[in-house]
Structures are given as C-alpha cells and as structure tokens.
Design a protein around this motif. Structure first.
Motif, PDB file in Angstrom:
ATOM      1  N   CYS A 194       0.852  -1.191   0.000  1.00 55.26           N
ATOM      2  CA  CYS A 194       0.000   0.000   0.000  1.00 55.26           C
ATOM      3  C   CYS A 194       0.891   1.245   0.000  1.00 55.26           C
ATOM      4  O   CYS A 194       1.761   1.396   0.863  1.00 55.26           O
ATOM      5  CB  CYS A 194      -0.892  -0.026   1.239  1.00 55.26           C
ATOM      6  SG  CYS A 194      -1.616   1.565   1.647  1.00 55.26           S
ATOM      7  N   TYR A 196       0.191   4.232   0.740  1.00 58.39           N
ATOM      8  CA  TYR A 196      -0.031   5.089   1.918  1.00 58.39           C
ATOM      9  C   TYR A 196       0.706   4.538   3.136  1.00 58.39           C
ATOM     10  O   TYR A 196       1.238   5.300   3.942  1.00 58.39           O
ATOM     11  CB  TYR A 196      -1.534   5.259   2.186  1.00 58.39           C
ATOM     12  CG  TYR A 196      -2.199   6.084   1.099  1.00 58.39           C
ATOM     13  CD1 TYR A 196      -2.205   7.475   1.158  1.00 58.39           C
ATOM     14  CD2 TYR A 196      -2.785   5.470  -0.006  1.00 58.39           C
ATOM     15  CE1 TYR A 196      -2.779   8.237   0.152  1.00 58.39           C
ATOM     16  CE2 TYR A 196      -3.364   6.225  -1.019  1.00 58.39           C
ATOM     17  CZ  TYR A 196      -3.363   7.610  -0.931  1.00 58.39           C
ATOM     18  OH  TYR A 196      -3.924   8.358  -1.932  1.00 58.39           O
ATOM     19  N   CYS A 197       0.762   3.191   3.258  1.00 61.42           N
ATOM     20  CA  CYS A 197       1.567   2.586   4.327  1.00 61.42           C
ATOM     21  C   CYS A 197       3.042   2.949   4.125  1.00 61.42           C
ATOM     22  O   CYS A 197       3.760   3.245   5.081  1.00 61.42           O
ATOM     23  CB  CYS A 197       1.397   1.063   4.350  1.00 61.42           C
ATOM     24  SG  CYS A 197      -0.178   0.485   5.023  1.00 61.42           S
ATOM     25  N   HIS A 238      -3.580  -0.543   8.684  1.00 59.14           N
ATOM     26  CA  HIS A 238      -4.146  -0.393   7.346  1.00 59.14           C
ATOM     27  C   HIS A 238      -5.632  -0.754   7.304  1.00 59.14           C
ATOM     28  O   HIS A 238      -6.018  -1.880   7.596  1.00 59.14           O
ATOM     29  CB  HIS A 238      -3.384  -1.272   6.340  1.00 59.14           C
ATOM     30  CG  HIS A 238      -3.962  -1.196   4.962  1.00 59.14           C
ATOM     31  ND1 HIS A 238      -3.484  -0.339   4.012  1.00 59.14           N
ATOM     32  CD2 HIS A 238      -5.017  -1.833   4.395  1.00 59.14           C
ATOM     33  CE1 HIS A 238      -4.213  -0.457   2.910  1.00 59.14           C
ATOM     34  NE2 HIS A 238      -5.141  -1.370   3.127  1.00 59.14           N
ATOM     35  N   HIS A 291      -6.206   3.460   1.586  1.00 55.74           N
ATOM     36  CA  HIS A 291      -5.887   3.656   3.005  1.00 55.74           C
ATOM     37  C   HIS A 291      -6.574   4.958   3.423  1.00 55.74           C
ATOM     38  O   HIS A 291      -6.263   6.013   2.873  1.00 55.74           O
ATOM     39  CB  HIS A 291      -4.367   3.762   3.120  1.00 55.74           C
ATOM     40  CG  HIS A 291      -3.803   3.634   4.493  1.00 55.74           C
ATOM     41  ND1 HIS A 291      -2.823   2.717   4.801  1.00 55.74           N
ATOM     42  CD2 HIS A 291      -4.035   4.331   5.631  1.00 55.74           C
ATOM     43  CE1 HIS A 291      -2.490   2.850   6.084  1.00 55.74           C
ATOM     44  NE2 HIS A 291      -3.199   3.826   6.610  1.00 55.74           N
TER      45      HIS A 291
HETATM   46 ZN   LIG Z   1      -2.044   1.123   3.892  1.00 52.93          ZN
END
Ligand SMILES: [Zn+2]
Ligand SMILES: [Zn+2]
Length: 331
Positions: A194, A196-197, A238, A291
């Motif tokens: 991900c 965003y992670c 998440h 996310h």
């Molecule tokens: Zn994420």
C-alpha cells in the motif's frame, strides 16, 4: 528557489514558492476578526429547546438524561434520499436524479464550543457518531462515496455557528477521487504494498514533517502540502475504510485530531479550517491498495486563477517549518 514537489501517492504536483515564503508565525490573523459566540442562542436551531426545528434524530448520545450529541437529516441538503440514480440524456449530455444522503451531527448542546475547546469525552462522542453514521449509511444500496467533514468559520463555508459536522453520501465517485485510487492500485500492482503505508513509514523515518503521533495514528504536514499548515492524520493500522476502525482507534483518532486542532487554534489564533475524512468508496471498503486518512486545511490563503487553471497549488510556506511550528505549540 521555488520548487515542484510531487505527492508520492496521487502523483499530483504542488509548487513551494520560496520567493513568496512566509514565516509560519505570520499567518495568525487579527483576533478581533471573530466574534465570541454566546453559550446559548435562542434563535439557533441546534440549541437545546429548539429540537422541533430539526428532523427527529437518526442517532443520539445522551448523558444525565439530556442529549449530548444528535445526528439529524440535513433539511437544506443539495441531495435527496428519495431521488433515483437513473441516468438519462439531454441530447449528448448525461444527467441523473439528485440522489444522496445528507446528515448533520450536532456535536454538543453548547453553542460556543469547538473541537479545540470541548472536553475529550465530548470530542470522542463526535468521532463515535462519525463511525456510527458512516457504517449505517454505507449499508444503503445506492450509496458509493461517504464524505465526513467539518467546516469551521465563514471562510471554510459554514453558515451556522453552532458546533456541527456534516456527512454527505453520493452514488457517484468523481474523477478527482477515482484517480488517486487508480494510482494507488497501480502502485500496489507494481510494488505489492500500500503506497499510503509506505508514505507513513517514510514520514516517520524523515521525522521533520511529523507534528505528533500516538500508538495508532500519525499527524504530519505532507511533503507536497497544497497550502500552509495542511495536516494529515493517517492510521498506522491499514484500513481502506474509515468505517472499519475499532473502539481503541476511535479513542486514539479523537485524541490526535483534537490535539492537532488545538495546536492550530492556539498557534494560529483560531483560523477558519475544513477537515475531511477521506475513505475508500463503499465497494472498496476492504482493499489492500486504499488507506483512509483525514486532511485538515486551515483557510489562510486563497487559491486563485493559477490553481483553477492548472490544478497545481502554490504553497507559500515550507511544510517542514509548519510542522515544527505546530510541534512547538503547547496545548
Ligand atoms: Zn495502507
Ligand atoms: Zn446553538
């Protein structure tokens, strides 16, 4: 020297204009601008005693035999639940019924509070209401995108002084929401994680744009912030959908959001702001590539023709300096 910076997740560009850069402390405005509201206003439709001026609550939290928070249908909404979503044509052009769900969360009976001045218990009620309404609305068949937001002050577009948030659900996902989701999906297909992670981990590594963190959330001024003091709060666990947060996350999210809003209130002298909870569309509530996060945008500058024309925002301050300024504000 001015520089372009790219948002790692969405691929959008902003300009950080160093020639026009202003010191963070130059943004606090004249305190005389905002009048002090009274604790009770007999004319206000959201104040206690005027409950019949709003529809019956769809959700309520009571304390000591009185309501502490009420969520009601928005009587003045642009969209209506009884409309259909059927598409039709006007010649070549497409239209559809104005279906949507709009609710108002009346955050407290007190007319004069805001998130920076209410108690932590009161603000946790607000976040609890967000989750309850989000999940309830997401079960409605035609709904696809649910936006939870708060407008504070006239420059942020609020028309009523009484502390309130809004939820608007639409059957339509517009291109500017769809595109970042597409970018996130491409990143997931390419790197298997991900984006965003990844961004969250990178901001924690670089540290200089971090405003604060708790066990479950990080607050930071993004590398490619569009405007001064833009602050994002992102969950460390998440989830693509805000509706998936558990009780512990509700408490931790309320704590960090309230704390950041207090820093903005104190440090920038109660500026107008908007915040919005950005969550994946309902049909993508459990995907690995999206996310959810919250963006807080104080209204300190006004986007003009260049922004309208290009979609590229000119930010006159460095996010690194804004984050440091907010870190240093004592609450
Ligand atoms: Zn994420
Ligand atoms: Zn009121």
């Amino acid at each position: 020297m001015p520089e372009f910076r790219q948002n790692f997740a969405t691929k959008e560009w902003v300009i950080i204009a160093t020639e026009r850069a202003r010191r963070p402390d130059s943004f606090s405005h004249n305190p005389g601008e905002r009048r002090n509201p009274p604790p009770f206003d007999p004319q206000c439709p959201f104040c206690p005693g005027n409950e019949e001026k709003t529809p019956a609550p769809v959700f309520q939290i009571s304390q000591n035999g009185r309501w502490a928070l009420r969520a009601v249908t928005n009587k003045f909404a642009a969209l209506r639940e009884d409309m259909d979503t059927q598409r039709s044509h006007v010649g070549l052009f497409l239209k559809a019924g104005g279906h949507g769900i709009a609710e108002v969360i009346i955050e407290t009976p007190a007319h004069d509070l805001n998130p920076a001045t209410m108690t932590p218990e009161c603000f946790r009620n607000v976040v609890e209401a967000y989750r309850n309404r989000y999940n309830s609305i997401s079960r409605q068949e035609k709904v696809e995108l649910i936006s939870v937001f708060r407008n504070h002050g006239p420059r942020a577009g609020t028309s009523l002084e009484h502390p309130h948030s809004q939820i608007i659900a639409t059957p339509i996902v517009p291109p500017h929401i769809r595109d970042p989701i597409f970018q996130a999906r491409v990143a997931y297909d390419t790197f298997g994680s991900c984006i965003y992670c990844e961004m969250l981990a990178e901001e924690r590594r670089q540290k200089e744009r971090v405003v604060m963190e708790n066990d479950l959330f990080l607050a930071y001024c993004p590398f490619a912030s569009r405007s001064p003091f833009e602050t994002r709060i992102i969950p460390k666990v998440h989830h693509s959908s805000f509706g998936r947060i558990d009780d512990q996350e509700v408490t931790a999210f309320a704590q960090i959001l309230q704390e950041v809003l207090k820093k903005i209130y104190i440090g920038l002298d109660n500026p107008d702001y908007n915040y919005i909870i950005r969550s994946a569309p309902v049909s993508e509530s459990d995907v690995k590539h999206c996310h959810w996060y919250t963006v807080i945008a104080p209204r300190l500058t006004t986007p003009a023709g260049f922004e309208m024309g290009t979609g590229i925002f000119i930010n006159v301050s460095y996010p690194e300096q804004c984050a440091q300024f907010l870190r240093d504000v004592k609450t």
